[in-house]
Design an enzyme around this catalytic site. Structure first.
Site, PDB file in Angstrom:
ATOM      1  N   GLU A 221      29.969  37.562  41.649  1.00 49.44           N
ATOM      2  CA  GLU A 221      30.015  37.852  43.082  1.00 49.44           C
ATOM      3  C   GLU A 221      31.461  38.163  43.460  1.00 49.44           C
ATOM      4  O   GLU A 221      32.375  37.993  42.652  1.00 49.44           O
ATOM      5  CB  GLU A 221      29.519  36.655  43.898  1.00 49.44           C
ATOM      6  CG  GLU A 221      30.376  35.415  43.748  1.00 49.44           C
ATOM      7  CD  GLU A 221      30.087  34.357  44.808  1.00 49.44           C
ATOM      8  OE1 GLU A 221      29.357  34.630  45.764  1.00 49.44           O
ATOM      9  OE2 GLU A 221      30.628  33.252  44.652  1.00 49.44           O
TER      10      GLU A 221
ATOM     11  N   ASN B 145      34.312  37.195  46.412  1.00 49.46           N
ATOM     12  CA  ASN B 145      34.661  36.408  47.592  1.00 49.46           C
ATOM     13  C   ASN B 145      35.678  37.193  48.402  1.00 49.46           C
ATOM     14  O   ASN B 145      36.766  37.503  47.914  1.00 49.46           O
ATOM     15  CB  ASN B 145      35.206  35.044  47.185  1.00 49.46           C
ATOM     16  CG  ASN B 145      34.116  34.172  46.595  1.00 49.46           C
ATOM     17  OD1 ASN B 145      32.973  34.204  47.070  1.00 49.46           O
ATOM     18  ND2 ASN B 145      34.427  33.426  45.563  1.00 49.46           N
TER      19      ASN B 145
ATOM     20  N   GLU C   5      34.483  37.559  40.915  1.00 45.22           N
ATOM     21  CA  GLU C   5      34.161  36.487  39.964  1.00 45.22           C
ATOM     22  C   GLU C   5      33.243  36.990  38.856  1.00 45.22           C
ATOM     23  O   GLU C   5      32.300  37.737  39.117  1.00 45.22           O
ATOM     24  CB  GLU C   5      33.483  35.323  40.697  1.00 45.22           C
ATOM     25  CG  GLU C   5      34.385  34.669  41.725  1.00 45.22           C
ATOM     26  CD  GLU C   5      33.804  33.384  42.303  1.00 45.22           C
ATOM     27  OE1 GLU C   5      34.596  32.513  42.696  1.00 45.22           O
ATOM     28  OE2 GLU C   5      32.557  33.246  42.363  1.00 45.22           O
TER      29      GLU C   5
ATOM     30  N   ARG D 216      37.896  36.854  50.673  1.00 50.80           N
ATOM     31  CA  ARG D 216      38.824  35.994  51.415  1.00 50.80           C
ATOM     32  C   ARG D 216      39.861  35.448  50.446  1.00 50.80           C
ATOM     33  O   ARG D 216      39.796  35.714  49.250  1.00 50.80           O
ATOM     34  CB  ARG D 216      38.050  34.819  52.010  1.00 50.80           C
ATOM     35  CG  ARG D 216      37.271  34.093  50.927  1.00 50.80           C
ATOM     36  CD  ARG D 216      36.659  32.807  51.401  1.00 50.80           C
ATOM     37  NE  ARG D 216      35.610  32.354  50.523  1.00 50.80           N
ATOM     38  CZ  ARG D 216      35.787  31.692  49.391  1.00 50.80           C
ATOM     39  NH1 ARG D 216      37.004  31.414  48.973  1.00 50.80           N
ATOM     40  NH2 ARG D 216      34.766  31.320  48.643  1.00 50.80           N
TER      41      ARG D 216
END
Ligand code: ADP
Length: 676
Positions: free
Chosen positions: A290, A292, A276, A294
């Site tokens: 950050e 993620n 992101e 998943r």
């Protein structure tokens, strides 16, 4: 090793989504369910279902041991975590390793590295990926943090290092707010994540949320699957997401793709992940936020433009297969937009709704995909989040995708609990939706908070309804000229074009003029004289109930549809729905032309019944001193309650009716001696 039986450690739409790909790949799916989800859709759709514990997430979907016990019991050879819950839990992966179960996701090391925003940012900095200016050091003492804040400059954002879902974030506008904000952010972080470390970032005032999907195998190949924009957010949570990104230079986008792949390679990443970024619309700089580790809620948008099944690839790389796709093969085909349908009441501060879905019908149309976790009879319980489905529309242009999304949202029937469908349609039908988006979008579009339709739209409906009523009256008139039945003024048009009806309404002290053009239930309404707008134009479509089948009309204004009770009596039009009561009185041609409005305005020292009805409450008595606007009388008419205000300040001279009395249109109810 080939996965034959996959346990899905999740619920709702994402569990149903993973089950679909299992079916496609010939893999047996195993659902897990809590006490509250015994009859949930995901538990019915899977080949097997295991009960794992109590309704509270901590007793079931967040209980890694209970999930592992279920996997062992059914002899599952892999676990897919979905998103949320244990999807970024190193505990579940460790249990998988101990028990020889494949975890469909990255390694413990990748998750640990990216799990804390502080460490993730440090790794990005080490790789020379730009990060938001700020402080992500180890010294967490309030004094050290405070001195850093001065260096960064206001406004500053305090973020929980372990944060997610927008929790633990606080904006600090000036130094005096810092101590309190830090305390609150740390408290929230500790309560939600058991880790009170924070980082500080320059608060970007006009940010866009841009993210890059990555996909990696265990043979060292890391691909990016283009980008998504998720700038339409509320409380730092995504509401509308789309792929690919518009309004951004290709060189900037390519830079982000490169950063995302670089990070994936550094982490030896495996499976699907999202890097992101925050893009400052003012300076046009992008920074890493950050990663993620998943599958994301918004992954279907990427699937629709790349043609890839991300869950399939997650499973294939988890069982050791190499990616057979190459970076050059990945091209955006068209555009996809996703809207998150939640059980909530946007007109009431987005309060989550609980209850039973009594009516449920999904739309079916070309370019439309519905990922849902509910069906007719499903219970929305207070234990989990309020998202019940996602509507994802594809089109070869962004315009077509948004049109299809609009129709999908309008044609999606969900009854029994309130949903945010209308809120979503109003987000995508604004002209600003087609310009550069920022995370301020919702706040800017609805500064007063969102309400289903604004005043002008209700007036437009009332005027179109009045027009329909008059057209019907004219058609029915058997004696004399049909034109006599028309109260409004018709302008003749060239042969073939629908006539324009002009009508007027007194609204407060203003004279509002309407030009209604159209027939057969479809109208273009132009409104002149609204206090805040020079002119406002609306498309109104009306579908009337059959005669004898009640007063509920299907009404569509500017693309948004709903049901309303509409009652027309003489020149009065009342609109009503469970949360709406509005009534409007149109003026005759004479009244509007003869300065009646002005006359009413000046001489008004009386409350008169504006339609036949029943006085239900009298709130003033002779001799009372009253203020202008104070409710004098409450009346019930046309199924609605009308609060009738005192037109001026003064002393009540006479009250002619009492509660319970019937009144006729025009009856004088209260007379006031105006103040000098
Ligand atoms: P979470 O993990 O809680 O989702 P993120 O760091 O991903 O937190 O940020 C969520 C959202 O918060 C972003 O999409 C953006 O809207 C906003 N945000 C994050 N950092 C900043 C910043 N420095 N300035 C302005 N807004 C920010």
């Amino acid at each position: 090793m080939t996965i034959k039986r996959l346990l899905i450690a999740n619920r709702g739409e994402i569990a149903c989504r993973v089950i679909k790909t299992c079916k496609k790949l010939g893999i047996e799916s195993v659902a897990v369910f809590s006490d509250a989800d015994r009859y949930a859709l995901h538990a019915q759709k899977a080949d097997l279902a295991c009960h794992i514990g109590g309704a509270a997430a901590s007793e079931s979907y967040l209980n890694a041991q209970a999930i592992m016990d279920a996997a062992i019991k059914v002899k599952a050879d892999a676990i897919h975590p979905g998103y949320g819950f244990l999807s970024e839990s190193t505990e579940l992966i460790s249990l998988c390793q101990e028990n020889g179960v494949i975890f469909v996701g990255p390694s413990v090391a990748s998750i640990a590295d990216m799990g804390s925003k502080i460490e993730a940012k440090a790794i990005a900095q080490q790789l020379e990926i730009p990060t938001v200016p700020g402080y992500n050091g180890d010294d967490q003492s309030p004094d050290a943090l405070k001195s850093q804040v001065e260096k960064i400059g206001f406004p500053v954002l305090i973020k929980a290092s372990a944060g997610g879902g927008g929790k633990g974030m606080r904006i600090v506008e000036e130094a005096s707010q810092f101590d309190e904000a830090l305390k609150m952010a740390k408290q929230e972080a500790l309560n939600s994540f058991g880790d009170d470390r924070v980082l500080l970032e320059k608060y970007i005032v006009r940010p866009r949320h841009i993210e890059v999907q990555v996909l990696a195998d265990s043979h060292g190949k890391v691909l990016h699957l283009l980008d998504r924009e998720c700038s339409i957010q509320r409380n730092y949570q995504k509401v509308i997401e789309e792929a690919p990104v518009s309004h951004m230079a290709d060189s900037v986008r390519q830079g982000l793709f490169d950063c995302a792949v670089k990070l994936g390679q550094h982490l030896n990443y495996l499976g699907a992940g999202t890097v992101e970024f925050i893009f400052d619309a003012d300076t046009e700089e992008a920074y890493f936020l950050e990663m993620n580790t998943r599958l994301q809620v918004e992954h279907p948008t990427t699937e629709l433009v790349t043609g890839l099944d991300l869950v399939e690839w997650q499973i294939r790389v988890a069982q050791g297969e190499a990616l057979t796709i190459n970076q050059e093969d990945i091209k955006a085909n068209g555009h996809a937009i996703e809207a998150r349908v939640n059980a909530e009441d946007p007109a009431n501060d987005y309060l989550p709704e609980i209850g039973t879905i009594k009516l449920y019908r999904e739309p079916e149309a070309e370019g439309l995909r519905i990922d849902s976790g509910v069906t007719q009879g499903s219970e929305i319980t207070p234990f989990y989040d309020s998202m019940i489905a996602k509507v994802i529309a594809w089109g070869n242009t962004r315009g077509l995708a948004s049109q299809r999304l609009l129709h999908g949202l309008n044609d999606y029937s969900i009854g029994g609990v309130k949903t945010n469908q209308e809120f979503l349609t109003s987000l995508i039908t604004r002209p600003a939706f087609h310009q550069e988006l920022t995370t301020q979008y919702i706040g800017k579009q609805f500064p007063e908070g969102w309400q289903p339709w604004g005043e002008a739209m209700h007036m437009a409906i009332a005027s179109a309804a009045y027009c329909v009523d008059q057209q019907n009256a004219a058609n029915k008139a058997t004696t004399g000229s049909p034109w006599q039945a028309l109260g409004s003024w018709r302008l003749t048009q060239t042969c073939g074009a629908p006539a324009i009806s002009k009508m007027w309404m007194q609204h407060g002290k203003e004279l509002i003029e309407f030009e209604v053009q159209g027939t057969n239930g479809s109208f273009l309404v132009k409104i002149n004289g609204l206090p805040d707008e020079d002119e406002s134009t609306h498309n109104v479509s009306l579908t009337l109930p059959r005669s004898g089948q009640g007063d509920t009309w299907q009404v569509e204004v500017d693309g948004t549809r709903r049901s309303l009770d509409v009652v027309i009596h003489n020149k009065h039009v009342a609109l009503s729905s469970p949360r709406l009561n509005r009534s409007y009185t149109f003026l005759s041609l004479e009244e509007s032309q003869l300065g009646e409005v002005a006359a009413l305005k000046n001489s008004s020292n009386v409350i008169r019944a504006h339609m036949p009805g029943l006085v239900t409450d009298v709130l003033v008595a002779e001799g009372d001193k009253v203020e202008e606007g104070q409710t004098g009388i409450v009346m019930e008419a046309m199924k609605l309650i009308h609060n009738m205000p005192c037109p001026c300040a003064g002393t009540v001279k006479s009250v002619m009716f009492a509660a319970g009395d019937k009144v006729e249109d025009g009856d004088l109810i209260v007379e006031i001696e105006p103040e000098e």
